[in-house]
Design an enzyme around this catalytic site. Structure first.
Site, PDB file in Angstrom:
ATOM      1  CE  LYS A 168      49.721  44.596  41.760  1.00 11.35           C
ATOM      2  NZ  LYS A 168      48.273  44.615  41.600  1.00 11.35           N
ATOM      3  CG  HIS A 287      40.885  40.978  46.711  1.00 15.96           C
ATOM      4  ND1 HIS A 287      39.985  41.715  45.978  1.00 15.96           N
ATOM      5  CD2 HIS A 287      42.036  41.687  46.715  1.00 15.96           C
ATOM      6  CE1 HIS A 287      40.581  42.830  45.555  1.00 15.96           C
ATOM      7  NE2 HIS A 287      41.818  42.838  45.986  1.00 15.96           N
TER       8      HIS A 287
END
Length: 468
Positions: A168, A287
């Site tokens: 992130k 994912h």
């Protein structure tokens, strides 16, 4: 004349497609649908309509029906039961003959079973709760490129869950700074770092630059720690050809794992990539971006356990599976139900966990469930207990949000995990003594102590949406 023996007109589906006396075959694909009929539509007609529209039927009698043996190819609604506690909801069980489906194609299976019928006017809502895939059909799929045991052998990591971290901020970093964050996390003790699913090849960071800097970070961390490391390099692109180009470059760099978004990328692309990964020794992290569009509503769409089964057939070595704790939802029993469907070879029917059919995966490799989303060191005992050794625990903000930086954040998570695994192996009860175990470990790990202090009050508690 063409019309001999052919009676035109519209007839009730239930006359042809509702067959309560039918005995299911070992080769049938079985489906459990949650059906909410429109007012005035009897449940038998609604269930039969689902069977018809997802197999051989159309809205009227057609004379070409006479050119085939409908009895051999039609779907059959063979049982209907009301959903306890719900008004006007029924579970309709439908059996499909195996010949309706192309071998080795999840795409074709879903196009048939859920492709058309969900917009059907006689139904107010429809949800596919579970599928029973027969061994005869499972055997036409390669499945996961490697599976749990081969992955452990490749990574030389045993007896504990694996640790990951999503880098992130997910968007905006340059490739060099992104690689730096990867290095710090891996150096601190994580097994994997991860591209966020949004990261493909944007103007601020093109894919090739990211791949090169991440590979450099990975090799540096490996050299310093003596452990095998991985970074999930996200391969999806605008075309399947471009996706394969990225996977090929990852293999040329010698990295161990790539990543794909199987729902947004599509099952055809996913299966192609899974085949490439097995042929070339790459692990494949999956994912589930977009899954909640399909599986969030209780009465319409498709349950995630169906998407999980489909992924195991299409191919993937890891898949995100919710967290039970943290910010993304997943009811415990239901989550553990589809976690077993991903990992185990044989799963018994168990309605208390949402498993409608006994499923035999006939030795198809298992998939590691990935727990992620709003989790931090205080969750470690619960995660270790709930998911067990065969899982990947992924802390994004729970690593990078550490007050001292990324590497200490990784150290804190690794220390917490090792403490929980050791306590469990000594026979302690993680559910009851979890906080105590973490506190004791933090006494000799300043990194863990700092993490404990930052996240001691954080909770994401909302009532669960997914009930049986």
């Amino acid at each position: 004349k063409a019309s001999v023996g052919f009676k035109a007109g519209v007839k009730d589906y239930k006359l042809t497609y509702y067959t309560p006396e039918y005995k299911t075959l070992d080769t049938d694909i079985l489906a459990a649908f949650r059906v909410t009929p429109q007012p005035g539509v009897p449940p038998e007609e609604a269930g039969a309509a689902v069977a018809a529209e997802s197999s051989t039927g159309t809205w009227t009698t057609v004379w070409t029906d006479g050119l085939t043996t409908l009895d051999r190819y039609k779907g059959r609604c063979y049982h209907i039961e009301p959903v306890p506690g719900e008004d006007n909801q029924y579970i309709a069980y439908v059996a499909y003959p195996l010949d309706l489906f192309e071998e080795g194609s999840v795409t074709n299976m879903f196009t048939s079973i859920v492709g058309n019928v969900f917009g059907f006017k006689a139904l107010r809502a429809l949800r596919l709760e579970d599928l029973r895939i027969p061994p005869a059909y499972i055997k036409t799929f390669q499945g996961p490129p490697h599976g749990i045991q081969v992955e452990r052998d490749k990574l030389n990591k045993y007896g504990r869950p694996l640790l990951g971290c999503t880098i992130k901020p997910k968007l905006g970093l340059s490739a060099k700074n992104y690689g730096r964050a990867v290095y710090e996390c891996l150096r601190g003790g994580l097994d994997f770092t991860k591209d966020d699913e949004n990261v493909n090849s944007q103007p601020f960071m093109r894919w090739r630059d990211r791949f090169v800097f991440c590979a450099e970070a990975l090799y540096k961390a490996q050299a310093e720690t003596g452990e095998i490391k991985g970074h999930y390099l996200n391969a999806p692109a605008g075309t399947s050809e471009e996706m394969m180009k990225r996977a090929i470059f990852a293999r040329e760099l010698g990295v161990p794992i790539v990543m794909h978004d199987y729902l947004t990328g599509g099952f055809t692309a996913n299966t192609s990539l899974a085949h490439y990964c097995r042929d070339n020794g790459l692990l494949l992290h999956i994912h589930r971006a977009m899954h909640a569009v399909i599986d969030r509503q209780k009465n319409h769409g498709m349950h995630f356990r169906v998407l999980a089964k489909a992924l195991r057939m299409s191919g993937g070595d890891h898949i995100h599976a919710g967290x039970v704790v943290g910010k993304l939802e997943g009811e415990r029993e239901i989550t553990l139900g589809f976690v077993d469907l991903l990992r185990d070879d044989y799963i018994e029917k168990d309605r208390s966990r949402g498993i409608y059919f006994t499923q035999d995966x006939v030795s198809m490799p298992g998939v590691l469930p990935v727990a992620s989303g709003g989790i931090h060191v205080w969750h470690m005992p619960a995660l270790t207990e709930i998911f067990g050794d065969d899982s990947v625990l992924q802390f994004g903000g729970g690593t990078l949000g550490h007050p001292w930086g990324n590497a200490p954040g990784a150290v804190a998570n690794r220390v917490a995990l090792e403490a929980c695994v050791q306590a469990r192996n000594e026979g302690r009860d993680l559910a009851r003594e979890g906080n105590e175990i973490i506190r004791a470990a933090s006494k000799w790990s300043p990194e863990l102590a700092a993490a404990c202090e930052v996240w001691k009050e954080i909770k994401f508690e909302f009532p669960a949406m997914d009930t049986l």
